[in-house]
Design an enzyme around this catalytic site. Sequence first.
Site, PDB file in Angstrom:
ATOM      1  N   HIS A 116       0.884  -1.137   0.031  1.00 57.24           N
ATOM      2  CA  HIS A 116       0.043  -0.004   0.078  1.00 57.24           C
ATOM      3  C   HIS A 116       0.900   1.167  -0.098  1.00 57.24           C
ATOM      4  O   HIS A 116       2.145   1.229   0.129  1.00 57.24           O
ATOM      5  CB  HIS A 116      -0.776   0.022   1.153  1.00 57.24           C
ATOM      6  CG  HIS A 116      -1.915  -1.003   1.391  1.00 57.24           C
ATOM      7  ND1 HIS A 116      -3.033  -1.501   0.588  1.00 57.24           N
ATOM      8  CD2 HIS A 116      -1.746  -2.305   2.260  1.00 57.24           C
ATOM      9  CE1 HIS A 116      -3.673  -2.272   1.037  1.00 57.24           C
ATOM     10  NE2 HIS A 116      -2.725  -2.947   1.856  1.00 57.24           N
ATOM     11  N   ASP A 119      -1.432   8.948  -0.527  1.00 58.53           N
ATOM     12  CA  ASP A 119      -1.467  10.143  -1.121  1.00 58.53           C
ATOM     13  C   ASP A 119      -2.139  11.060  -0.118  1.00 58.53           C
ATOM     14  O   ASP A 119      -3.591  10.898   0.025  1.00 58.53           O
ATOM     15  CB  ASP A 119      -2.127   9.813  -2.492  1.00 58.53           C
ATOM     16  CG  ASP A 119      -2.549  11.105  -3.208  1.00 58.53           C
ATOM     17  OD1 ASP A 119      -2.139  12.212  -2.858  1.00 58.53           O
ATOM     18  OD2 ASP A 119      -3.431  10.875  -4.541  1.00 58.53           O
ATOM     19  N   HIS A 121      -3.503  14.790   0.174  1.00 58.21           N
ATOM     20  CA  HIS A 121      -3.898  15.933  -0.884  1.00 58.21           C
ATOM     21  C   HIS A 121      -3.329  17.267  -0.021  1.00 58.21           C
ATOM     22  O   HIS A 121      -3.161  18.243  -0.584  1.00 58.21           O
ATOM     23  CB  HIS A 121      -5.340  16.082  -0.920  1.00 58.21           C
ATOM     24  CG  HIS A 121      -5.918  14.990  -1.680  1.00 58.21           C
ATOM     25  ND1 HIS A 121      -7.153  14.990  -2.085  1.00 58.21           N
ATOM     26  CD2 HIS A 121      -5.259  13.818  -2.370  1.00 58.21           C
ATOM     27  CE1 HIS A 121      -7.411  13.903  -2.932  1.00 58.21           C
ATOM     28  NE2 HIS A 121      -6.418  13.252  -3.040  1.00 58.21           N
ATOM     29  N   HIS A 156      -5.505   9.416   1.053  1.00 59.94           N
ATOM     30  CA  HIS A 156      -6.009   7.696   0.578  1.00 59.94           C
ATOM     31  C   HIS A 156      -4.966   7.108  -0.160  1.00 59.94           C
ATOM     32  O   HIS A 156      -3.781   7.693  -0.322  1.00 59.94           O
ATOM     33  CB  HIS A 156      -7.227   7.965  -0.503  1.00 59.94           C
ATOM     34  CG  HIS A 156      -6.778   8.633  -1.723  1.00 59.94           C
ATOM     35  ND1 HIS A 156      -6.115   8.059  -2.780  1.00 59.94           N
ATOM     36  CD2 HIS A 156      -6.821   9.947  -2.143  1.00 59.94           C
ATOM     37  CE1 HIS A 156      -5.867   8.820  -3.793  1.00 59.94           C
ATOM     38  NE2 HIS A 156      -6.427  10.309  -3.540  1.00 59.94           N
ATOM     39  N   CYS A 157      -5.250   5.641  -0.117  1.00 60.73           N
ATOM     40  CA  CYS A 157      -4.149   4.841  -0.763  1.00 60.73           C
ATOM     41  C   CYS A 157      -4.127   5.031  -2.201  1.00 60.73           C
ATOM     42  O   CYS A 157      -5.344   5.372  -3.007  1.00 60.73           O
ATOM     43  CB  CYS A 157      -4.402   3.379  -0.534  1.00 60.73           C
ATOM     44  SG  CYS A 157      -3.210   2.116  -1.032  1.00 60.73           S
ATOM     45  N   HIS A 165      -8.532  -0.057  -3.912  1.00 55.32           N
ATOM     46  CA  HIS A 165      -7.899   0.283  -2.455  1.00 55.32           C
ATOM     47  C   HIS A 165      -8.627   1.496  -1.901  1.00 55.32           C
ATOM     48  O   HIS A 165      -9.034   1.206  -0.653  1.00 55.32           O
ATOM     49  CB  HIS A 165      -6.386   0.945  -2.748  1.00 55.32           C
ATOM     50  CG  HIS A 165      -5.468  -0.173  -2.893  1.00 55.32           C
ATOM     51  ND1 HIS A 165      -4.523  -0.336  -1.958  1.00 55.32           N
ATOM     52  CD2 HIS A 165      -5.463  -0.857  -3.957  1.00 55.32           C
ATOM     53  CE1 HIS A 165      -3.852  -1.516  -2.471  1.00 55.32           C
ATOM     54  NE2 HIS A 165      -4.413  -1.882  -3.889  1.00 55.32           N
ATOM     55  N   MET A 170      -9.806   2.700   2.217  1.00 65.26           N
ATOM     56  CA  MET A 170      -8.244   3.435   2.602  1.00 65.26           C
ATOM     57  C   MET A 170      -8.131   4.957   2.068  1.00 65.26           C
ATOM     58  O   MET A 170      -7.764   5.488   1.250  1.00 65.26           O
ATOM     59  CB  MET A 170      -7.275   2.708   1.815  1.00 65.26           C
ATOM     60  CG  MET A 170      -7.082   1.186   2.166  1.00 65.26           C
ATOM     61  SD  MET A 170      -5.552   0.506   1.347  1.00 65.26           S
ATOM     62  CE  MET A 170      -4.418   1.187   2.618  1.00 65.26           C
ATOM     63  N   HIS A 262     -26.196  16.866   4.397  1.00 66.59           N
ATOM     64  CA  HIS A 262     -27.405  17.844   4.829  1.00 66.59           C
ATOM     65  C   HIS A 262     -27.525  17.237   6.311  1.00 66.59           C
ATOM     66  O   HIS A 262     -27.476  16.109   6.690  1.00 66.59           O
ATOM     67  CB  HIS A 262     -28.551  17.600   3.998  1.00 66.59           C
ATOM     68  CG  HIS A 262     -29.829  18.294   4.372  1.00 66.59           C
ATOM     69  ND1 HIS A 262     -29.945  19.625   4.130  1.00 66.59           N
ATOM     70  CD2 HIS A 262     -30.943  17.942   5.157  1.00 66.59           C
ATOM     71  CE1 HIS A 262     -31.449  19.845   4.881  1.00 66.59           C
ATOM     72  NE2 HIS A 262     -31.792  18.850   5.317  1.00 66.59           N
ATOM     73  N   GLU A 281     -22.152  31.221   3.761  1.00 68.01           N
ATOM     74  CA  GLU A 281     -22.912  31.221   5.186  1.00 68.01           C
ATOM     75  C   GLU A 281     -24.461  31.032   4.887  1.00 68.01           C
ATOM     76  O   GLU A 281     -25.020  31.043   3.707  1.00 68.01           O
ATOM     77  CB  GLU A 281     -22.928  32.899   5.692  1.00 68.01           C
ATOM     78  CG  GLU A 281     -21.437  32.939   6.115  1.00 68.01           C
ATOM     79  CD  GLU A 281     -21.360  34.361   6.650  1.00 68.01           C
ATOM     80  OE1 GLU A 281     -22.510  35.155   6.468  1.00 68.01           O
ATOM     81  OE2 GLU A 281     -20.489  34.626   7.467  1.00 68.01           O
ATOM     82  N   THR A 285     -27.556  22.637   2.218  1.00 67.44           N
ATOM     83  CA  THR A 285     -26.753  21.338   1.698  1.00 67.44           C
ATOM     84  C   THR A 285     -25.631  21.555   1.096  1.00 67.44           C
ATOM     85  O   THR A 285     -25.562  22.778   0.222  1.00 67.44           O
ATOM     86  CB  THR A 285     -28.039  20.449   0.844  1.00 67.44           C
ATOM     87  OG1 THR A 285     -29.077  20.371   1.518  1.00 67.44           O
ATOM     88  CG2 THR A 285     -27.249  19.182   0.550  1.00 67.44           C
ATOM     89  N   HIS A 311     -28.190  13.838   0.709  1.00 68.41           N
ATOM     90  CA  HIS A 311     -29.493  14.316   0.423  1.00 68.41           C
ATOM     91  C   HIS A 311     -29.859  13.665  -0.759  1.00 68.41           C
ATOM     92  O   HIS A 311     -31.063  13.941  -1.559  1.00 68.41           O
ATOM     93  CB  HIS A 311     -29.754  15.630   0.492  1.00 68.41           C
ATOM     94  CG  HIS A 311     -31.232  15.806   0.967  1.00 68.41           C
ATOM     95  ND1 HIS A 311     -32.343  15.691   0.073  1.00 68.41           N
ATOM     96  CD2 HIS A 311     -31.690  16.701   1.857  1.00 68.41           C
ATOM     97  CE1 HIS A 311     -33.217  16.003   0.544  1.00 68.41           C
ATOM     98  NE2 HIS A 311     -33.218  16.787   1.735  1.00 68.41           N
TER      99      HIS A 311
END
Length: 480
Positions: A116, A119, A121, A156-157, A165, A170, A262, A281, A285, A311
């Site tokens: 494995h 990654d 972000h 995530h993998c 994965h 993952m 939501h 503001e 949803t 939703h």
Amino acid sequence: MKTTLKLMSLILALTMFSCFNKKETEYANAEDIPVNREMIAELTSPPHVPTPVGRRKAKKLIVKMEILEKVGEMTDGVEYMYWTFGGTVPGSFIRTRVGDEVEFHLQNHPDNKLPHNIDMHAVTGPGGGAESSFVAPGHEKVFSFKTLNPGLYVYHCATAPVGMHIANGMYGLILVEPEGGLPPVDKEYYIMQGDFYTKGANGERGLQPFDMQKAVDEKADYVVFNGKVGALTGDNAITAKVGETVRLFVGNGGPGLVSSFHVIGEIFDRVHVEGGDLINENVQTTMIPAGGAAMVEFRVDVPGTFILVDHSIFRAFNKGALGMLKVEGEEDKKIYSGEIRDDIYLPEGPGIQEMPTTDELVASEIPAKSFEEQMEFGKNAYMQTCFACHQAEGQGIPNAFPPLANSDYLNADVNRAIGIVLHGKTGEITVNGKKYNSVMTRQMLSTDEIANVLTYVYNSWGNNKTVVTKEMVEKVKKSK
């Protein structure tokens, strides 16, 4: 002269002090912020989050995360082989601040079957760290990165096939707080949506393998919060008190579906759109893309159970993307009165509706082997089918839907109850001395599911402990 000398000495002292105590805000670029000592990162399992960073200085932050491949429960009677970061789906929550130097230790447990990587972000670098973290079972990889941009980020993998994965669980979230930290709130929680694809249909018992073709076609059997059906309901519900402010760190691992997040009965005061600096503001949803996140904040003003959903609503009530926020405290009639009156409404003409009917049953058969399994499967069916009208403890909704708890109507005639679930019911009834005149449509449940859910109801909330069997349901069905 003495006054002048004192003034010059004071200016010199202040100048020297500022040189040794240079504020981090004076650094134009986050990469130039120096780290102040070393600390081990606090990691938490969902729905919990680590302690806020507050005003701490940038650190060399040591993150140790273990990959575990383990069997877990997707829903009652259904198991799945999850691939996890830290033993949970989603993986452990990581909390950092801008300017931290993160030393990441990725450990692949020796009992695992597969290599494995990760990654992130939040990482500026090849593959978000994936190229430096590919690790075989029984090994550990170490890499480091500087947190440059504040925000809420998915990890995530990214080992091929990447989608598989991620689909096996993952993914997780890493928060990079700005200098000085986020504004304080009373409660914070970690919620992450994911879609799962199994060889068997929704609810089919046993250990279910991953189905690649369903994943490619994006035909999810389960869409859930925090890795399983019911992860945030009942005893697992998140909580708050009236008057408290709540911040939800919400992610979407995907791999395929976008989330329409939501909270029924609440309005988001502030949303950090896609986890970044842009704040929206008064939001009802918010869309969270696969591989994306959002921070939502609101104040709870009245007590009750507030339902968290995707939703795209069939995902919530039929595939599992449903959670609960239970709020305790005093009512405020100025904000929410509750029901004021119940009037009779008799429409005329083409607006009059009839009971919907169908001869098709699409629910899967879920045979139970024991009373305990009937109770487990029945509870799951109840939460997905009956909860909205009859409520979590069978209390019903006053003047609208009758109670199932301590119900004289229910306990008087089990065959009548079976018939109502099979065929629906309209017209006036009296339950515990009170009249109700509403509509219950025919429920799209299999024979086994009807037996299970009625057994759960009859053996809960003070009812008469009848055990309903498949044969009893079949007998009532044939007698029509």
